[in-house]
Design an enzyme around this catalytic site. Structure first.
Site, mmCIF file in Angstrom:
data_model
loop_
_atom_site.group_PDB
_atom_site.id
_atom_site.type_symbol
_atom_site.label_atom_id
_atom_site.label_comp_id
_atom_site.label_asym_id
_atom_site.label_seq_id
_atom_site.Cartn_x
_atom_site.Cartn_y
_atom_site.Cartn_z
ATOM 1 C CB ALA A 120 -11.925 74.591 -16.475
ATOM 2 C CE1 TYR A 150 -20.237 69.193 -17.061
ATOM 3 C CE2 TYR A 150 -18.763 70.591 -16.169
ATOM 4 C CZ TYR A 150 -19.278 70.194 -17.125
ATOM 5 O OH TYR A 150 -18.810 70.261 -18.456
ATOM 6 C CE LYS A 154 -17.360 67.166 -18.865
ATOM 7 N NZ LYS A 154 -17.777 66.611 -20.074
ATOM 8 C CG ASN A 179 -16.173 79.334 -18.636
ATOM 9 O OD1 ASN A 179 -17.084 78.570 -18.446
ATOM 10 N ND2 ASN A 179 -15.311 79.970 -17.935
ATOM 11 C CD GLU A 192 -29.805 80.486 -19.744
ATOM 12 O OE1 GLU A 192 -30.252 79.239 -20.069
ATOM 13 O OE2 GLU A 192 -30.405 81.372 -19.225
#
Ligand code: NAD
Length: 329
Positions: A120, A150, A154, A179, A192
């Site tokens: 996304a 990033y 993608k 997510n 994380e």
């Protein structure tokens, strides 16, 4: 005979769960990663540790007779890794090399189908400024303006996969994950993501204390539980639609409310302190119209159900880790 699949990134969170899912479906599975899966999601028939940035390694692990390759390997992490700018060169270089090498190896070894996990994060910043009304329909990706390198990598790689499909006839399936969360993922160490970080902070906090949440907490997101993500991935791969298509939940929540949900699950009395930190776009939510139309299915599980499972797992990890810490006398 069952199908043969390779999962690139099998040492990671989604890849590890995907290996288990494919095994349950009767596949022969080879996992490939820089490391083995640290949380035990490791039921692959064969696991090869190595670096997909090396084209010779890629060619070695992808052999003739493989039906499907799932390419999930990427240099990634949560907001603290992706949005600070400190890892931009690594994120772009490492991930694009994994993608180029995987595609070449699949082409050379006549793999029938490749699944690619996009994100996304490719959606334009200008459509995600209003936390209550983000726009993430697939066709809103252009004019392109992702808010991170990033996301740019993608988006470029989506095009790379589609080019290989166009020019070399490899069947490609592309999902834009929103997510994904659940047990057996990175929950500490800086890579994380928000759900794991939230559960860890709550699990580590003493009753009556405070937890820190990045930003003003009004930024919105949606989170998809891992088992529903994999259901969508498998349905997409089995369909005749290439994508890109969103795989996410439409249950949008403000981050402070998400923190309150984790607190409520823990049964503790905690307060929230909003602090400065990397937050990404103001609002983001999956738009599942195309997913429903093309694969006839969309996730429905309430966020809270997945959060209860995730909190329980992370809380047990926190307790285990604290037992290993030797008290200073
Ligand atoms: P993860 O970090 O847990 O897994 C990625 C794995 O790739 C890691 O185990 C890592 O060691 C491996 N890897 C990285 N570079 C490699 C290399 N050079 N050679 C071999 N292996 C390498 O991440 P994840 O959450 O499981 O995500 C899987 C995929 O889904 C990634 O492509 C990610 O960008 C995408 N995605 C994930 C989310 C999410 O919410 N988790 C959202 C959007 C997109």
């Amino acid at each position: 005979m069952g199908k043969k699949a390779i999962v690139m990134g099998a040492g990671g969170f989604i890849g590890g769960h995907l290996v288990n899912r494919l095994k349950k479906e009767g596949y022969w599975v080879r996992g490939v990663d820089l490391k083995r899966n640290e949380f035990g999601n490791d039921s692959a028939d064969d696991f090869v540790v190595g670096d997909l940035r090396d084209p010779r390694f890629c060619d070695f692990v992808v052999e003739q007779g493989i039906d499907e390759v799932y390419q999930l390997a990427a240099d990634m992490g949560g907001a603290g890794y992706i949005f600070t700018g400190e890892h931009d060169a690594d994120v772009m270089r490492n991930s694009v090399l994994c993608n180029v090498n995987t595609l070449e190896a699949c082409k050379n070894n006549r793999v029938d189908k490749i699944f690619y996990s996009s994100s996304a994060c490719i959606y334009p910043l200008y459509n995600q400024l209003d936390p209550d009304n983000p726009k993430c329909a697939e066709d809103s990706a252009y004019p392109a303006a992702p808010d991170s390198e990033y996301g740019w990598e993608k988006l470029f790689s989506e095009r790379l996969y589609l080019s290989y499909q166009r020019n070399y006839g490899i069947k490609v399936r592309i999902a834009r994950f929103h997510n994904i969360f659940g047990p057996q993922g990175t929950w500490t160490g800086g890579k994380e993501k928000a759900p794991a970080a939230m559960c860890r902070k709550v699990a580590e906090a003493r009753d009556g204390s405070q937890i820190e949440v990045w930003g003003d907490g009004l930024q919105t997101r949606s989170f998809l539980y891992i088992s529903e993500c994999l259901e969508a991935v498998r349905k997409l791969v089995e369909s005749d639609f290439s994508g890109p298509v969103n795989i996410g939940s439409e249950e949008m929540i403000a981050i402070n409310d998400f923190a309150k949900m984790a607190i409520e699950i823990s049964g503790k009395k905690l307060t929230i302190k909003n602090i400065q930190g990397p937050t990404g776009v103001r609002g983001r939510n999956s738009d599942n119209h195309l997913l429903r139309e093309k694969i006839g299915w969309a996730p429905t599980q309430p966020l809270k159900k997945g959060m209860i499972e995730t909190y329980q797992w992370i809380s047990s990890q926190v307790s285990e880790a604290s037992k290993k810490t030797v008290p200073v006398s």
